[in-house]
Design an enzyme around this catalytic site. Structure first.
Site, PDB file in Angstrom:
ATOM      1  N   TYR A 132     -20.951  36.687 -26.275  1.00  0.00           N
ATOM      2  CA  TYR A 132     -19.570  37.114 -26.081  1.00  0.00           C
ATOM      3  C   TYR A 132     -18.637  36.059 -26.644  1.00  0.00           C
ATOM      4  O   TYR A 132     -18.821  34.861 -26.394  1.00  0.00           O
ATOM      5  CB  TYR A 132     -19.258  37.343 -24.596  1.00  0.00           C
ATOM      6  CG  TYR A 132     -19.267  38.810 -24.256  1.00  0.00           C
ATOM      7  CD1 TYR A 132     -18.345  39.650 -24.866  1.00  0.00           C
ATOM      8  CD2 TYR A 132     -20.187  39.351 -23.375  1.00  0.00           C
ATOM      9  CE1 TYR A 132     -18.343  41.015 -24.591  1.00  0.00           C
ATOM     10  CE2 TYR A 132     -20.192  40.707 -23.100  1.00  0.00           C
ATOM     11  CZ  TYR A 132     -19.257  41.546 -23.717  1.00  0.00           C
ATOM     12  OH  TYR A 132     -19.259  42.876 -23.453  1.00  0.00           O
ATOM     13  N   GLU A 169     -14.787  36.642 -27.036  1.00  0.00           N
ATOM     14  CA  GLU A 169     -13.407  37.109 -27.139  1.00  0.00           C
ATOM     15  C   GLU A 169     -12.505  35.958 -27.555  1.00  0.00           C
ATOM     16  O   GLU A 169     -12.643  34.831 -27.057  1.00  0.00           O
ATOM     17  CB  GLU A 169     -12.911  37.660 -25.793  1.00  0.00           C
ATOM     18  CG  GLU A 169     -13.256  39.108 -25.594  1.00  0.00           C
ATOM     19  CD  GLU A 169     -14.417  39.267 -24.641  1.00  0.00           C
ATOM     20  OE1 GLU A 169     -15.302  38.376 -24.657  1.00  0.00           O
ATOM     21  OE2 GLU A 169     -14.433  40.267 -23.903  1.00  0.00           O
ATOM     22  N   ASP A 203      -5.514  51.198 -47.573  1.00  0.00           N
ATOM     23  CA  ASP A 203      -6.812  51.371 -46.927  1.00  0.00           C
ATOM     24  C   ASP A 203      -7.854  51.366 -48.046  1.00  0.00           C
ATOM     25  O   ASP A 203      -8.059  52.367 -48.731  1.00  0.00           O
ATOM     26  CB  ASP A 203      -6.850  52.678 -46.136  1.00  0.00           C
ATOM     27  CG  ASP A 203      -8.176  52.845 -45.389  1.00  0.00           C
ATOM     28  OD1 ASP A 203      -9.141  52.124 -45.731  1.00  0.00           O
ATOM     29  OD2 ASP A 203      -8.249  53.689 -44.474  1.00  0.00           O
ATOM     30  N   THR A 235     -13.726  48.512 -45.075  1.00  0.00           N
ATOM     31  CA  THR A 235     -15.029  48.458 -44.416  1.00  0.00           C
ATOM     32  C   THR A 235     -15.902  47.497 -45.226  1.00  0.00           C
ATOM     33  O   THR A 235     -15.626  47.225 -46.395  1.00  0.00           O
ATOM     34  CB  THR A 235     -15.713  49.838 -44.369  1.00  0.00           C
ATOM     35  OG1 THR A 235     -15.724  50.379 -45.686  1.00  0.00           O
ATOM     36  CG2 THR A 235     -14.997  50.777 -43.438  1.00  0.00           C
ATOM     37  N   LYS A 268     -19.702  49.710 -47.471  1.00  0.00           N
ATOM     38  CA  LYS A 268     -19.768  50.726 -48.534  1.00  0.00           C
ATOM     39  C   LYS A 268     -20.152  50.027 -49.839  1.00  0.00           C
ATOM     40  O   LYS A 268     -21.199  49.389 -49.885  1.00  0.00           O
ATOM     41  CB  LYS A 268     -18.440  51.495 -48.597  1.00  0.00           C
ATOM     42  CG  LYS A 268     -18.155  52.269 -47.289  1.00  0.00           C
ATOM     43  CD  LYS A 268     -16.966  53.189 -47.409  1.00  0.00           C
ATOM     44  CE  LYS A 268     -16.787  54.044 -46.170  1.00  0.00           C
ATOM     45  NZ  LYS A 268     -15.933  53.451 -45.150  1.00  0.00           N
ATOM     46  N   ARG A 273     -22.445  47.195 -41.404  1.00  0.00           N
ATOM     47  CA  ARG A 273     -21.480  48.210 -40.973  1.00  0.00           C
ATOM     48  C   ARG A 273     -20.366  47.516 -40.206  1.00  0.00           C
ATOM     49  O   ARG A 273     -20.620  46.775 -39.257  1.00  0.00           O
ATOM     50  CB  ARG A 273     -22.196  49.214 -40.078  1.00  0.00           C
ATOM     51  CG  ARG A 273     -21.380  50.374 -39.623  1.00  0.00           C
ATOM     52  CD  ARG A 273     -22.289  51.492 -39.178  1.00  0.00           C
ATOM     53  NE  ARG A 273     -22.935  52.069 -40.341  1.00  0.00           N
ATOM     54  CZ  ARG A 273     -22.412  53.050 -41.081  1.00  0.00           C
ATOM     55  NH1 ARG A 273     -21.254  53.561 -40.771  1.00  0.00           N
ATOM     56  NH2 ARG A 273     -23.047  53.506 -42.138  1.00  0.00           N
TER      57      ARG A 273
HETATM   58  N1  DSN Z   1     -17.021  58.547 -43.339  1.00  0.00           N
HETATM   59  C1  DSN Z   1     -16.500  57.791 -44.441  1.00  0.00           C
HETATM   60  C2  DSN Z   1     -16.702  58.483 -45.740  1.00  0.00           C
HETATM   61  O1  DSN Z   1     -17.753  59.070 -45.905  1.00  0.00           O
HETATM   62  O2  DSN Z   1     -15.875  58.425 -46.614  1.00  0.00           O
HETATM   63  C3  DSN Z   1     -15.089  57.406 -44.254  1.00  0.00           C
HETATM   64  O3  DSN Z   1     -14.882  56.962 -42.969  1.00  0.00           O
END
Ligand code: DSN
Length: 434
Positions: free
Chosen positions: A60, A62, A206, A232, A235, A241
């Site tokens: 933990y 925080e 974003d 994110t 990707k 993740r």
């Molecule tokens: N679920 C993602 C996508 O496939 O683009 C976006 O959050």
């Protein structure tokens, strides 16, 4: 230094929980056995997986490094400091927060930092490629704020910047969001900046989908233009993740407070460590070569699918993904049918609405394909031609007919042969049947 015994131990998992061990192995087999074309997925590295499977998950923490609400944080502080410093260097950023559990949590924090309930937010319409958290009615963003959707032009299928400006001047949004989940083209960040300045709005990019291409210098960076960039890490960036937020120094405090304590509790320190590893990997020439191969492969795939009679929305792609309109096929195939048929052929992709889609979202007239995972396993532009022909065969094979069933079985054989040439997670000596 302690020994390595306490790292991930698959034999222990098999002894303790054979059912979950079987799920883990079967999922690895699934990833290896087929073509992974979901534009938001990738094959993260063994080093990142090792950080994720570590005892940092126990801690933990925080707060932020040096200012925690728990003792014993010296080691996890080192992980977070490394992630932040590497993230700042990688993106030329003044401030980076690496604690967001996901892209959606990062977006929640951005709203919390810059907007009040009821504020108008200008963002891309969901059916035109925007994200759930950009104002969809079923999401907190649509319930708590007043979303104003902008669109792509019907003819060019590119963002209609004139409409963005008109809507901004009419509604004076608190935030303008640039970024999408199904937009294949580069976004003109300078144009968005100009519009945001005209109406004194926060410009939020974003970059969840394309931040990995920015890290690999394959496309221009939004960082110099935006007040805040959310992203994110799993990707194209190929990390664990999770989410992250990049912002100007003047917004650092507001962002940090919006992540913790406003919207999250304890950060996932194993994931933070994985982000540090991913940023290190992304700062190498090898990653830059990968990122430019991702865009070249997506362009090759999009072109080859067009040659198979499937139109690329906007005429192609500049990024890692292409949006494919299936309406030109004869006989007609919906996005949902195409997704199901490809699944049966071990080709994993998703149905997707195309702009101005006459079909409902769960049916959709298109599919979305991404090149990141296949590029990670070494596929090149010539391979993408083969992938396109396999997709075309699968999409046209109706599994309710004997011919279609036979064709799908033949595509499975060809997919198996193709992935064997450049396997995902190549087998280690002594592991299972070779
Ligand atoms: N679920 C993602 C996508 O496939 O683009 C976006 O959050």
């Amino acid at each position: 230094m302690t020994d390595k015994f306490w790292g991930p131990d698959f034999d222990e998992l098999e002894r303790t929980d054979p059912e979950i061990a079987d799920v883990v192995l079967s999922e690895l087999d699934r990833q290896r056995a087929g073509l992974q074309l979901i534009a938001s997925e990738n094959l993260t590295s063994p080093a990142v997986l090792a950080a994720l499977g570590s005892t940092l998950s126990n801690k933990y923490a925080e707060g932020y490094p040096g200012h925690r609400y728990y003792g014993g944080c010296a080691e996890v502080d080192r992980a977070e400091n490394l992630a932040v410093e590497r993230g700042k260097a990688l993106f030329g950023a003044e401030h980076v927060n690496v604690q967001s559990h996901s892209g959606a949590s990062a977006n929640l924090a951005v709203y919390a930092a810059f907007a009040q309930p009821g504020d108008p937010i200008l963002a891309m319409s969901l059916p035109h490629g925007g994200h759930l958290t950009h104002g969809a009615r079923v999401n907190f963003s649509g319930k708590w704020f007043s979303p104003i959707p902008y669109h792509v032009d019907k003819k060019t299928e590119l963002i209609d910047y004139d409409e963005v400006r008109d809507l901004a001047l009419t509604h004076r949004p608190r935030i303008i969001v640039a970024g999408a989940t199904a937009y294949p083209r580069l976004i003109d960040f300078a144009a968005f900046r100009k519009i945001a300045d005209e109406v004194d709005a926060i410009l939020w990019v974003d970059a969840a989908h394309f931040i990995g291409l920015v890290a690999g210098k394959a496309i221009p960076s939004p960082v110099p233009y935006a007040d805040v960039v959310s992203a994110t890490t799993h990707k194209v960036l190929r990390g664990p993740r999770g989410g992250m937020i990049i912002c100007r120094g003047e917004h650092a405090k507001a962002i940090d407070k919006a992540v913790f304590p406003f919207s999250q509790g304890g950060p996932l320190m194993h994931s933070v460590a994985g982000k540090a590893v991913a940023f290190k990997e992304a700062s190498t020439p090898a990653f830059q070569a990968y990122a430019s191969a991702v865009t070249a492969n997506a362009a090759a795939l999009s072109k080859a699918l067009e040659a198979e009679g499937m139109r690329a929305v906007s005429g192609g792609t500049d990024t890692h993904l292409a949006l494919i309109d299936l309406r030109g096929l004869d006989p007609a195939v919906s996005g949902a049918d195409a997704e199901r048929r490809c699944d049966l052929a071990r080709i994993t992709l998703n149905k997707n609405a195309i702009p101005y889609d006459p079909a409902p979202p769960m049916v959709a007239s298109g599919i979305r394909v991404g090149s990141a995972a296949l590029t990670t396993q070494g596929f090149d532009e010539a391979d993408m031609g083969r992938v396109a022909s396999l997709i075309a065969r699968a999409v046209s094979a109706d599994p309710s007919t004997a011919t279609g069933e036979r064709e799908l079985a033949a595509v499975v054989d060809d997919v198996t042969q193709l992935v064997a040439t450049k396997p995902a997670y190549p087998r280690m000596a002594g592991e299972g049947p070779q």
